[in-house]
Design an enzyme around this catalytic site. Structure first.
Site, PDB file in Angstrom:
ATOM      1  N   ASP A 503       1.190  -0.710  -0.136  1.00  0.00           N
ATOM      2  CA  ASP A 503       0.232  -0.243   0.313  1.00  0.00           C
ATOM      3  C   ASP A 503       0.832   1.220  -0.065  1.00  0.00           C
ATOM      4  OD1 ASP A 503      -1.975   1.557  -0.016  1.00  0.00           O
ATOM      5  OD2 ASP A 503      -2.253   0.912   1.805  1.00  0.00           O
ATOM      6  N   ASP A 698      -2.563  -0.851   6.324  1.00  0.00           N
ATOM      7  CA  ASP A 698      -2.738  -0.405   7.385  1.00  0.00           C
ATOM      8  C   ASP A 698      -4.229  -0.212   7.280  1.00  0.00           C
ATOM      9  OD1 ASP A 698      -3.791   1.584   5.396  1.00  0.00           O
ATOM     10  OD2 ASP A 698      -2.398   3.665   6.114  1.00  0.00           O
ATOM     11  N   ASP A 702      -7.880  -3.439   3.962  1.00  0.00           N
ATOM     12  CA  ASP A 702      -6.499  -4.412   3.547  1.00  0.00           C
ATOM     13  C   ASP A 702      -6.994  -5.764   5.423  1.00  0.00           C
ATOM     14  OD1 ASP A 702      -5.625  -2.535   2.218  1.00  0.00           O
ATOM     15  OD2 ASP A 702      -5.350  -1.748   3.772  1.00  0.00           O
TER      16      ASP A 702
END
Length: 805
Positions: A503, A698, A702
Site C-alpha cells: 500500500d 494499514d 486491507d
C-alpha cells in the site's frame, strides 16, 4: 494569642507556651518525646524544623470507594481460606525506610488490618485485612492521609509466577553447585589416594561421604529433568530429558551399588558437574527468554509509560501509568501520545488516530468525545478523564490478543521436534545395545559406563534449543525495535520470497503532508506561513515549511481566528489573511471561476487544495500531498534482491497509483489502483496459487487481503482490525523498515539452520566417541551442557533484527 501567653517561654519541643510551674517543656509528653529524640541521636530534627523545610503530607482526600467495588475486588483482591483478604497496592512518594515503617504501622492504626509489607524498590505494598472488620477503602484512606496515595498494582500474576519459577530454579542451582563443590573436593582426595597409597578405610569413608552428599542433593536438583521425563512417559511420548534422566538415575544407582560393593567407579563427581552445568544452561536460557516479546513490552512499544495527572488544585503531576485509575483527569499536551482510554473533559484538538483507525488525516475531538491510548495529540492541550488504563485499553486488549497468538509454532519448529523425538528413540536404543555389547565383550562395569556416557553426551538439548532459542532472541530484539511478530511461523513465511503487495500511503510515501504545487501569487506563501505559524495542524506545518526559504513577512500575525479542521484567519501588517479549505474560504471571500478550476485540477491530481486569500480576495491555491520517502527506491531494490515480486495494491485513484509506481520504476501491470476490499482479497488469493504472498496494509479495507495472504504486515497508523489480522506489526510505516524486517526474518532462518548444523555435528561426533568407549562419563558431563551453551552463543550472535528500524 493573649499577651500573657505571648510572654511565656516556648516549649523546646512543640513550641507552645510553657505554663507556670514547668521549665523548658509544656508537658510531660513533650519532655518524654524530646528525651527519646536526644537518646537516639536525632537532635537534627529540631534544626530541620527550624529551617522551615517541613511540609504536610501530599494527600488527595479521595474516598477510594472504588476499591470496595465487587468488580474491582474480583480482579485485584484474593481471599484466603481463613477469610482474610489480600491485595497489592502501588504507593506514591515512597522514598526511604522511614516511609516503609510508617506504612507498615497501619495494623496498629486501622482495626481489622492484619499485616502490611512494603517492597520499597517497586513502591508496592501487600496488604492483608479482615473484610468483616474493615474495608480496603479505609486502609487506602489511611495511606493517603500519611502522604502515600495508593493505586492498584497491575501485572501481579505474571510477576508472581516468574518469581516462583526463578526462585525454584535458583534454589536447585544453588544445591547443585554446593553438591558439586563438595563432591569435587571428595573426588580430589580419592584421586590423590590412588597415587599416595590411601588406606582402604579412608577410601571407603570418602566414597560413602560422596554418596551421602550426591544422592539426596542431585536427586533434588535434577527434579526438573525427572518431572519432564515422567510426564513424557505418561503421555506416551519421548522427550529430550528422558535419556538424561535415565543417565542420571543409572549413574546414581550404579555408583551407590559400587559404594556398597566397595569396588568400581562411583561417578558422583561426573553427575554433579552434569546437573550443575545443565541448570546453569537452563538459567541462562530462561533469562534471555524473559527478554522476549511479552505483552508488557509490546504495550510499552505503543503507549507511554507515564502520564500527567491533575490533582484537586488542577496542578499536573507526572506519575507512572500504573498510578492512574479510571476517573483520574489526565493532561495531554501537544505532541504527547494519549496514555489512557478516556473522555475529553476540556479542550478541542486534532488527534492522529492512525494506530487504531488507519485514518491518515487528523480527527477533531471536543468535550464529550472518546479518545484511545496510543493516539497522538496534534493541535492543542486536552484534559481527558480516564476510563481504561494499561491492559484494559483498546490497544492493551489488542496486544493481549497478539500474545495469545504468539505461541504458534513454525513448520521448522515442528520438524525439529519430530527429529528430536526420533533421535531420542535412536539414542535410547543405541545405549541399550552399547551396554549389552560392552558387557559381553569386556565387563558389566564397562557396559554401564559407556552406555551412561552415551546417554549423557548425546542428549538432544542443543537440537531442541536450536529453533526456539533463535526465534526467542529474534522476537525479543524485534519487539524492542518496534516490530511486533505474532509467532515463529510468521518469521518463516516472511523469509520465503514470493509476491509482496504494497500500500502506498505512509509506506512508500512520507506520511506527512508537503506543498507540491502552488498556483497564483508566490508572495502569498510567507503571509500564509505567518498566520499558520502558531498552529500545530499538519497542513499548517506544511505551509510553514514551504515558506521557510521565502522572504519572511514583516511582523507576526495578530487577531488570529481558527476553526479547527476548516481554516485560519489573521492580520499580518495591514492585510487580513485567510487560509483554509476551498469551501471555508469560498464562504468568506469574493470567489472566482479561476480558483474553482485550480481547486478541481489539484484535486484531480490527488492533491489536497488549500486556498489563500488577502483582504477577502483569493490570490493562490496550494496543493499538498504525501511525497515519496527518500529511501523508497533503495528499499524496493533490496526487497527485489531478496527475491520478492513487488506490486502496488491500493484503493486510491488509479492515476495516482500509476504515477507513484512510475516514480518507483514499477511496471504498469504491477500497479493496481481503485481496488475495493473484495478485489484486494481476490487479487491476493489469485497470487497465492503460485507461491507465498505478503500483504502490507494499514486500513480496514486491507484486513481481508491480509487474511488471504501467506503473511500480513500492518504498519503504524493501521486500523485495529488490520493489526489484529496481520502476522507482523511495524511501529514505523516506512518501507525501509519493511525491508529490514524481511532481512531480520531471513537472518533468523539462517541462525536456525546454523544451530541445527552445530547440534547435529556435535551429537553424531560425540555419540560415536561414546559408543567406542573413548569418552568417560566425566568428560560427557562436561561436554554435554557446552553444546547447549554453544547454541545459545550462536543465537545471541545472530544478525537478526540488529538493524534499527
Amino acid at each position: 494569642m493573649s499577651q500573657v501567653a505571648a510572654t511565656l517561654p516556648a516549649c523546646a519541643h512543640c513550641g507552645l507556651p510553657v505554663p507556670a510551674g514547668r521549665e523548658t517543656f509544656c508537658c510531660a509528653g513533650c519532655e518524654v518525646v524530646a528525651g527519646a529524640i536526644a537518646s537516639n541521636g536525632l537532635e537534627r530534627f529540631y534544626a530541620l524544623r527550624a529551617e522551615g523545610d517541613a511540609a504536610p503530607a501530599n494527600t488527595t482526600g479521595r474516598a477510594y470507594t472504588e476499591l470496595d467495588d465487587p468488580a474491582f475486588q474480583r480482579v485485584h483482591v484474593a481471599l484466603a481460606p481463613d477469610g482474610l483478604a489480600r491485595a497489592a497496592l502501588y504507593l506514591e512518594d515512597l522514598r526511604c525506610t522511614a516511609c516503609v515503617w510508617l506504612v507498615e504501622a497501619a495494623p496498629r492504626c486501622i482495626p481489622g488490618t492484619v499485616d502490611v509489607r512494603v517492597d520499597l524498590g517497586r513502591s508496592r505494598a501487600d496488604v492483608i485485612w479482615d473484610p468483616g472488620k474493615t474495608e480496603l477503602s479505609a486502609i487506602a484512606r489511611y495511606l493517603d492521609r500519611i502522604g502515600h496515595a495508593p493505586h492498584p498494582y497491575r501485572g501481579l500474576d505474571r510477576d508472581a509466577q516468574r518469581r516462583r519459577e526463578d526462585r525454584a530454579l535458583l534454589v536447585k542451582l544453588g544445591v547443585a553447585g554446593a553438591a558439586m563443590g563438595n563432591i569435587m573436593l571428595l573426588a580430589v582426595a580419592l584421586y590423590a589416594g590412588l597415587f599416595g597409597g590411601m588406606s582402604g578405610r579412608d577410601t571407603e569413608f570418602f566414597r560413602w561421604a560422596s554418596m551421602i552428599v550426591a544422592v539426596p542433593a542431585l536427586g533434588f536438583a535434577a527434579t526438573p529433568m525427572f518431572r519432564t521425563a515422567l510426564g513424557a512417559i505418561r503421555a506416551h511420548r519421548l522427550h529430550l530429558d528422558l535419556p538424561l534422566s535415565i543417565g542420571i538415575l543409572a549413574g546414581l544407582g550404579w555408583g551407590t551399588i559400587n559404594v556398597f560393593r566397595g569396588a568400581g567407579e562411583i561417578y558422583f563427581d561426573s553427575l554433579a558437574m552434569l546437573v550443575f552445568l545443565l541448570l546453569v544452561a537452563r538459567w541462562v536460557v530462561l533469562r534471555h527468554q524473559r527478554r522476549a516479546s511479552t505483552a508488557a513490552e509490546l504495550l510499552l512499544a505503543l503507549t507511554p509509560s507515564r502520564a500527567r495527572r491533575l490533582d484537586q488544585d488542577g496542578q499536573a503531576i507526572e506519575v507512572p501509568i500504573e498510578a492512574i485509575v479510571p476517573g483520574d483527569l489526565i493532561q495531554v499536551l501537544v505532541g504527547d501520545v494519549v496514555p489512557v482510554d478516556g473522555i475529553v473533559e476540556r479542550g478541542r484538538s486534532a488527534l492522529d488516530l492512525g494506530l487504531l483507525t488507519g485514518e491518515s488525516r487528523p480527527a477533531e475531538v471536543a468535550p464529550g468525545d472518546a479518545v484511545n491510548a496510543g493516539t497522538a495529540n496534534l493541535a492543542a492541550p486536552l484534559v481527558v478523564r480516564a476510563t481504561a488504563v494499561g491492559e484494559t485499553t483498546r490497544v492493551g486488549k489488542l496486544v493481549g490478543h497478539i500474545e495469545a497468538l504468539s505461541s504458534r509454532r513454525a513448520p521448522i519448529e515442528r520438524l525439529v521436534d519430530r527429529v528430536a523425538g526420533t533421535f531420542v528413540k535412536v539414542v535410547t536404543g543405541a545405549a541399550a545395545i552399547t551396554a549389552i555389547a560392552w558387557t559381553a565383550a569386556v565387563s558389566l562395569e564397562a557396559g554401564a559406563e559407556n552406555a551412561m556416557a552415551l546417554l549423557i553426551v548425546t542428549c538432544p538439548c542443543a537440537l531442541a534449543l536450536a529453533t526456539p532459542l533463535a526465534v526467542t532472541v529474534a522476537l525479543g530484539r524485534a519487539a524492542r525495535r518496534g516490530v511486533l511478530i505474532k509467532g515463529a511461523d510468521a518469521l518463516e513465511r516472511l523469509a520465503t520470497p514470493g509476491t509482496m503487495f504494497l500500500d502506498k500511503t505512509g509506506t512508500l510515501t512520507a506520511g506527512k503532508l508537503a506543498v507540491t504545487s502552488w498556483l497564483g501569487d508566490l508572495d502569498a506563501a510567507p503571509l500564509a506561513a505567518a498566520v499558520e505559524a502558531g498552529s500545530n495542524h499538519p497542513i499548517a506545518r506544511a505551509l510553514v515549511a514551504h515558506a521557510a526559504s521565502s522572504p519572511t513577512a514583516s511582523g507576526g500575525a495578530v487577531s488570529i481566528e481558527e476553526e479547527l479542521g476548516r481554516g485560519i484567519a489573521g492580520t499580518v501588517g495591514a492585510h487580513r489573511i485567510t487560509v483554509g479549505s476551498p469551501s471555508w474560504v469560498r464562504a468568506r471571500t469574493q470567489w472566482s471561476p479561476t480558483f474553482e478550476r485550480w481547486v478541481d485540477d489539484l484535486a484531480g491530481q490527488g492533491e489536497t487544495p488549500v486556498v489563500i486569500a488577502i483582504d477577502k480576495r483569493p490570490v493562490a491555491v496550494a496543493g499538498l500531498r504525501d511525497p515519496l520517502r527518500p529511501d523508497a527506491h533503495a528499499a524496493l531494490e533490496r526487497l527485489a534482491a531478496f527475491g520478492w515480486r513487488l506490486e502496488l495494491l491500493s484503493g486510491d485513484d488509479p492515476r495516482v497509483v500509476a504515477r507513484i509506481g512510475a516514480e518507483l520504476g514499477l511496471p504498469a501491470e504491477r500497479c493496481h489502483g481503485g481496488a475495493a476490499p473484495e478485489a484486494k482479497a481476490a487479487r491476493v488469493a489469485e497470487a497465492r496459487r503460485s507461491g507465498p504472498v505478503v500483504m502490507l496494509g494499514d486500513g480496514v479495507n486491507d484486513a481481508a487481503a491480509m487474511a488471504a495472504a501467506t503473511a500480513g504486515i500492518a504498519v503504524s497508523g493501521a486500523a485495529e482490525i488490520a493489526i489484529d489480522t496481520a502476522d507482523i506489526y511495524l511501529k514505523s510505516p516506512a518501507i525501509g523498515d519493511v525491508a529490514a524486517t524481511v532481512a531480520g526474518a531471513r537472518a533468523t532462518l539462517a541462525t536456525i539452520r546454523r544451530n541445527l548444523r552445530l547440534s547435529l555435528v556435535y551429537n553424531l561426533t560425540a555419540g560415536a566417541l561414546a559408543i567406542s568407549g573413548i569418552i568417560h562419563p566425566l568428560i560427557a558431563a562436561a561436554v554435554m551442557p557446552l553444546s547447549s551453551l554453544t547454541v545459545l552463543v550462536s543465537s545471541l550472535r545472530s544478525r537478526a533484527f540488529r538493524e534499527t528500524p
